[in-house]
Design an enzyme around this catalytic site. Structure first.
Site, short mmCIF file in Angstrom:
data_model
loop_
_atom_site.label_atom_id
_atom_site.label_comp_id
_atom_site.label_asym_id
_atom_site.label_seq_id
_atom_site.Cartn_x
_atom_site.Cartn_y
_atom_site.Cartn_z
N LYS A 13 -4.90 78.80 -59.34
CA LYS A 13 -6.27 79.21 -58.97
C LYS A 13 -6.97 78.09 -58.18
O LYS A 13 -7.55 78.33 -57.13
CB LYS A 13 -7.10 79.54 -60.22
CG LYS A 13 -6.50 80.62 -61.11
CD LYS A 13 -7.38 80.90 -62.33
CE LYS A 13 -7.50 79.77 -63.33
NZ LYS A 13 -6.24 79.43 -64.04
N ARG A 86 -13.67 84.60 -68.38
CA ARG A 86 -12.47 84.43 -69.19
C ARG A 86 -12.50 85.27 -70.45
O ARG A 86 -11.55 85.20 -71.24
CB ARG A 86 -12.40 82.96 -69.62
CG ARG A 86 -11.46 82.14 -68.77
CD ARG A 86 -11.66 80.71 -69.20
NE ARG A 86 -10.45 79.98 -69.20
CZ ARG A 86 -10.09 79.15 -68.22
NH1 ARG A 86 -10.82 79.00 -67.15
NH2 ARG A 86 -8.98 78.47 -68.33
N ARG A 125 2.09 68.46 -63.80
CA ARG A 125 0.89 68.24 -63.00
C ARG A 125 0.29 66.84 -63.20
O ARG A 125 0.26 66.31 -64.29
CB ARG A 125 -0.15 69.30 -63.38
CG ARG A 125 -1.44 69.14 -62.64
CD ARG A 125 -2.29 70.34 -62.72
NE ARG A 125 -2.72 70.64 -64.07
CZ ARG A 125 -3.58 71.62 -64.35
NH1 ARG A 125 -4.05 72.36 -63.39
NH2 ARG A 125 -3.94 71.84 -65.58
N ARG A 157 -4.20 65.40 -67.12
CA ARG A 157 -5.30 66.06 -67.83
C ARG A 157 -5.00 66.09 -69.32
O ARG A 157 -3.87 66.35 -69.72
CB ARG A 157 -5.46 67.49 -67.29
CG ARG A 157 -6.68 67.66 -66.42
CD ARG A 157 -6.71 68.98 -65.70
NE ARG A 157 -6.81 70.15 -66.57
CZ ARG A 157 -7.02 71.39 -66.13
NH1 ARG A 157 -7.17 71.61 -64.83
NH2 ARG A 157 -7.08 72.40 -66.96
N ARG A 168 -3.36 77.01 -74.78
CA ARG A 168 -4.11 77.63 -73.68
C ARG A 168 -3.50 78.97 -73.30
O ARG A 168 -4.20 79.93 -73.00
CB ARG A 168 -4.14 76.70 -72.46
CG ARG A 168 -5.14 75.57 -72.60
CD ARG A 168 -4.79 74.39 -71.73
NE ARG A 168 -4.90 74.66 -70.32
CZ ARG A 168 -4.28 73.92 -69.37
NH1 ARG A 168 -3.53 72.90 -69.72
NH2 ARG A 168 -4.45 74.23 -68.10
P1 AP5 Z 1 -3.55 74.69 -60.24
O1 AP5 Z 1 -3.97 75.10 -58.89
O2 AP5 Z 1 -4.15 73.48 -60.85
O3 AP5 Z 1 -3.64 75.92 -61.25
P2 AP5 Z 1 -4.90 76.50 -62.05
O4 AP5 Z 1 -4.67 77.96 -62.14
O5 AP5 Z 1 -6.17 76.01 -61.43
O6 AP5 Z 1 -4.64 75.83 -63.46
P3 AP5 Z 1 -5.67 75.20 -64.51
O7 AP5 Z 1 -4.87 74.45 -65.50
O8 AP5 Z 1 -6.78 74.48 -63.81
O9 AP5 Z 1 -6.23 76.49 -65.15
P4 AP5 Z 1 -6.92 76.64 -66.49
O10 AP5 Z 1 -7.49 78.00 -66.34
O11 AP5 Z 1 -6.08 76.41 -67.69
O12 AP5 Z 1 -7.94 75.42 -66.56
P5 AP5 Z 1 -9.47 75.27 -66.16
O13 AP5 Z 1 -9.64 73.96 -65.55
O14 AP5 Z 1 -9.95 76.47 -65.46
O15 AP5 Z 1 -1.95 74.52 -60.19
C1 AP5 Z 1 -1.23 74.04 -61.31
C2 AP5 Z 1 -0.10 73.10 -60.84
O16 AP5 Z 1 0.83 73.86 -60.08
C3 AP5 Z 1 -0.57 71.96 -59.91
O17 AP5 Z 1 0.21 70.84 -60.16
C4 AP5 Z 1 -0.32 72.53 -58.50
O18 AP5 Z 1 -0.08 71.52 -57.56
C5 AP5 Z 1 0.91 73.38 -58.73
N1 AP5 Z 1 0.98 74.56 -57.89
C6 AP5 Z 1 -0.05 75.38 -57.53
N2 AP5 Z 1 0.40 76.38 -56.78
C7 AP5 Z 1 1.75 76.22 -56.67
C8 AP5 Z 1 2.78 76.96 -56.03
N3 AP5 Z 1 2.51 78.10 -55.34
N4 AP5 Z 1 4.06 76.51 -56.13
C9 AP5 Z 1 4.32 75.38 -56.83
N5 AP5 Z 1 3.40 74.62 -57.46
C10 AP5 Z 1 2.12 75.05 -57.38
O19 AP5 Z 1 -10.17 75.26 -67.60
C11 AP5 Z 1 -9.95 74.18 -68.48
C12 AP5 Z 1 -10.66 74.43 -69.80
O20 AP5 Z 1 -12.09 74.49 -69.60
C13 AP5 Z 1 -10.31 75.75 -70.53
O21 AP5 Z 1 -9.11 75.64 -71.27
C14 AP5 Z 1 -11.55 75.90 -71.42
O22 AP5 Z 1 -11.50 75.03 -72.50
C15 AP5 Z 1 -12.67 75.46 -70.50
N6 AP5 Z 1 -13.20 76.57 -69.69
C16 AP5 Z 1 -13.06 76.76 -68.34
N7 AP5 Z 1 -13.63 77.90 -67.95
C17 AP5 Z 1 -14.17 78.46 -69.09
C18 AP5 Z 1 -14.87 79.66 -69.32
N8 AP5 Z 1 -15.13 80.53 -68.33
N9 AP5 Z 1 -15.26 79.91 -70.59
C19 AP5 Z 1 -15.00 79.07 -71.61
N10 AP5 Z 1 -14.32 77.91 -71.45
C20 AP5 Z 1 -13.91 77.60 -70.19
MG MG Z 2 -7.78 74.82 -62.08
#
Ligand code: AP5
Ligand code: MG
Length: 211
Positions: A13, A86, A125, A157, A168
């Protein structure tokens, strides 16, 4: 129109939203990034939420919405939501907020891919903390060499440990997968295959968004 980018942890994402922001000149709001900035600021709120986030649980819907409202108020142009909504309750809250503020809801895009691929991606990552304090993710658009050349410090992270990744994913299945069904029934839902190169996923997204 505002876009919602959905997908499991590690689906890509953030990687794709950054590219879309540059291409479409809109605002990328990653709720994960917003919350990590709050934690890094050392504020009381940041301290309160850090344990929840590091173990991979969601913060409460009410707290998330009140933080998000302030960010949305300062946004310029269309928004790409990454990591929000979410829960089904957040999806309903978002519909209300967009209606109240006169914003137009656009496509909901779900990046889907096999679980073993997301586990492998998250386990590998790395992040880069630049001397300015800015955090960048190592990936297709910012390499380890870029980080080192700019004097950055590489780190992982806190929620990318094997325990937190597994938690997660289970939170995603329980609380976020129902949001996919919520939007699938609402008629503006599109699925994209995330198990391709970043360039291929990006091309698919542009095709959908420029159609
Ligand atoms: P990346 O682009 O980082 O993937 P992502 O989907 O953004 O993954 P996240 O870990 O950020 O998602 P998440 O939803 O768990 O965490 P968030 O920060 O939103 O890609 C991942 C890896 O793959 C990277 O190394 C990248 O280089 C690689 N990659 C990407 N595309 C690729 C491809 N096509 N091929 C190969 N490699 C590739 O949330 C974190 C925490 O915050 C949550 O757990 C929760 O505690 C809290 N939180 C966030 N939003 C909310 C909400 N709405 N409500 C309540 N709590 C929340
Ligand atoms: Mg992300």
């Amino acid at each position: 129109m505002d876009i919602i980018l959905m997908g499991a942890p590690g689906a890509g994402k953030g990687t794709q939203a950054e590219r879309l922001q540059k291409e479409l000149h809109c605002t990328h709001i990653s709720t994960g990034d917003v919350l990590r900035k709050e934690m890094a600021s050392g504020s009381e709120l940041g301290k309160e939420i850090s344990a929840v986030i590091n173990r991979g649980d969601l913060i409460s819907d009410e707290m998330m919405l009140s933080i998000l409202k302030k960010v949305v108020a300062g946004a310029k142009g269309d928004i790409i939501f990454d990591g929000f909504p979410r829960t089904v309750q957040q999806a309903q809250m978002l519909d209300n907020m967009l209606a109240e503020t006169g914003r137009k809801p656009g496509k909901v895009i779900h990046i889907s891919l096999p679980e073993e691929v997301v586990i492998a991606r998250l386990s590998a990552r790395k992040q880069c903390k630049l001397p300015s304090g800015e955090t960048k993710q190592i990936g297709p658009d910012f390499s380890l060499a870029d980080c080192q050349a700019q004097g950055g410090e590489i780190f992982t992270r806190k929620d990318d440990t094997p325990e937190s990744i597994s938690h997660r994913l289970s939170v995603y299945h329980k609380q976020t997968a129902p949001v996919v069904e919520f939007y699938r029934n609402a008629g503006r839902f599109v699925e994209v295959n995330g198990d391709q190169t970043p360039d291929e996923v990006f091309a698919d997204l542009l095709k959908i968004l420029k159609a």
